[in-house]
Design a protein around this motif. Structure first.
Motif: not given
Lengths: 389, 389
Positions: A165, A176, A192, A194, A197
């Motif tokens: 991300h 995204l 994804w 993450l 993030s």
């Protein structure tokens, strides 16, 4: 107004200023490395003591029936709102790498007959190592692509794309929802990552119809060094989630000791071995700091910290090259190009301003808005302006 | 002499009697479930507090360079003597299931052209679930065999055998050296699961030329609920160890961020993701109880506890069916057949005598010699003799 007076004023009016007191942080410390290892919430030491002395010592094996066994999904449900997921879709456990492996192999199996895995070429190399392992075992080819080029490159050959991300070097946040949509349009699934993030940038994995996602909890979630990672398996894929490390803890009847594996209901089947309770409950305690704040608040302050940092650099250190986006496309870190990055970071650290260094010449400053102050980023810029002093 | 007087005398003269004080255990508690979850050494809570407040809070990211990063091998070197391994061959991390996966796939790759994995049919089912995952991904067939029959069944088709050192139901200890030798004679490799023997039964994995071994640390090593497992990769296989979860923490230059994976030297390449430090250092503290005792001492007392337990059962509860071997072939648990095993164990637990139950009708009593007293096993037998009271 001087930058110094401005920093003081920004801190005074910061609605999140009180959160720093919930962390066990030296008041003199400017800690700008929460994107590598989050600072310890004070609740963690207290909770660990309770888990060891009251639960483990006091209840012994019985504690498994008194909350431990369900902890992976219970703690997962606390992470879910931070990524925009409804309850029952996040399980905590294992390392990020192990979860990337589970997600990639499961995604490839959900989308058979497609021989290719698209790999975000800018991702943390760790994800690439695991993608290579997954591809080797499942017979897929890896194709390395910049995320922004994936919509042009994805085809009927693509089983799944693995995208980070946030670019760990530049701090750029990839889009995204639109990337997910483009890849879906070609029949590909998307996993994804993450890690950079979660707890810093709002997202809505349910709304974006993300297929699978993984994330770590030791950066902006402050779970502790090497804290267990999480895996998001949305409801739509749970029944068909066929993962390569299906283990006893994910069995429908784990204590039945049956020879054949039958996955449990919902996200439970994403588990592998015995949940690691000490680390899991340390993370559980760390998540308490989110009880009265939203990711949106944290994001607003994170961007403001970065904007102020950029202004300080522009004004005080014109030679510094800001590598991160100067606008909302920036994640929760500011990356600065600096010729002797390694040496200057060592000196800053000695002075109580901790960021990190990525070879060959990048300084990274994490802007964990729950405890970073405006004065901290000013200090960092001022230090660079005086270098080599 | 009454059994009660005898128990008291045995406890008085027990050279390990003083070790119980190193555990945080209610003096009234007869804890006979250390084969599921070991009791907490007192050092654990103290160490965790120090790790969180001094290392994490005080040193933040710098703590990785001050001992954390090397912890998997350093703690592994503390486990090594307990399994008869020289230093530099044991790494701690991940769950047992994840390590079984690494070991099986790596073993299959070390022995190519052989399509079959022999699986100990009596092993804990968790190992079987992972073996199925490994076999599916590598294209092997699983053949389920009782360990004692493996020497007759192994052939040039066998890549590797996965055997549990101790049968989790009966407590029978399989003969590690002779089985390893027989399988080697046919060109097969052997992966041993040491979960139920490490810290309870002496063994010499180096001398027996074991190929790979895994074990858990939350039973007789008292590392805590779901504590990280270990993987033994002997020097002879380290260079060719080609594992399916090769991750960034095992890279030769983990912070170099290279795109290509290159495994680090020695056992480091058995690592996957970021080491889980809180749980790892809790285990490190728990291992302190081994500083002044040997596995041989623990084994001698474990057998003596079992012998006395069997005598108490024979005398007080003739209806109890002792399922475990009555001699040295018994591991560190005593399994007893009992018709309403689940109900009686619930009642025993309420009375402060904790063992466990395995369906459909087996009571298991772990004899963790570092804290179990002779009076504890007498209490268990006496409770059964009074049932249903």
């Amino acid at each position: 107004m001087s930058l110094s007076a401005e920093a003081a004023e920004l801190d005074t009016h910061d609605p999140l200023a009180g959160k720093r007191a919930e962390f066990d942080l030296d008041p003199q410390m400017s800690y700008l490395d929460g994107n590598s290892l989050g600072a310890p919430p004070r609740s963690v030491a207290v909770r660990l003591d309770e888990v060891v002395r009251k639960q483990w010592a006091g209840r012994l094996i019985r504690a498994w029936d008194e909350g431990w066994w369900q902890a992976p999904e219970r703690v997962g449900d606390r992470i879910a709102p931070l990524i925009g997921a409804a309850a029952g879709q996040v399980v905590v456990g294992d390392s990020t790498s192990v979860n990337v492996f589970k997600a990639l192999v499961a995604a490839a199996r959900l989308n058979p007959g497609r021989p290719e895995i698209l790999l975000d070429v800018t991702t943390f190399p760790a994800d690439g190592y695991i993608a290579e392992n997954a591809a080797r075992l499942t017979g897929h080819e890896i194709r390395r692509v910049v995320p922004e080029e994936m919509p042009a490159v994805v085809s009927e050959r693509t089983a799944v794309a693995l995208i980070n991300h946030v670019d760990y070097r530049s701090g750029l946040v990839h889009e995204l929802p639109s990337l997910t949509e483009s890849l879906h349009a070609a029949g590909a699934l998307v996993v994804w990552d993450l890690c950079h993030s979660v707890g810093a940038v709002p997202m809505a994995v349910d709304a974006a119809q993300v297929d699978l996602a993984v994330g770590c909890t030791y950066k902006f979630l402050n779970g502790g060094p090497g804290a267990p990672a999480f895996l998001y398996v949305p409801t739509k894929w749970q029944e068909s989630f066929d993962q390569p490390l299906s283990g006893w803890a994910g069995h429908v009847d784990p204590f039945g000791m049956a020879e054949a594996y039958v996955g449990g209901p919902g996200v439970i089947r994403a588990r592998t071995g015995t949940p690691d309770i000490l680390s899991m409950l340390a993370l559980d305690a760390a998540l308490d700091v989110w009880d009265d704040v939203t990711v949106e608040q944290v994001r607003a302050k994170g961007l403001a910290l970065g904007d102020f940092f950029v202004r300080c650099l522009d004004e005080l250190v014109p030679a510094a090259e800001v590598l991160s986006p100067r606008d909302y496309r920036r994640g929760n870190q500011l990356s600065v190009g600096w010729p002797d990055a390694k040496r200057v970071m060592a000196a800053m650290t000695k002075a109580g301003i901790i960021g990190d260094f990525r070879p060959p010449d990048v300084l990274r400053f994490g802007l964990a808005a729950l405890y970073v102050r405006y004065v901290d980023v000013l200090r960092a810029a001022a230090f660079l302006s005086g270098w080599p002093g």
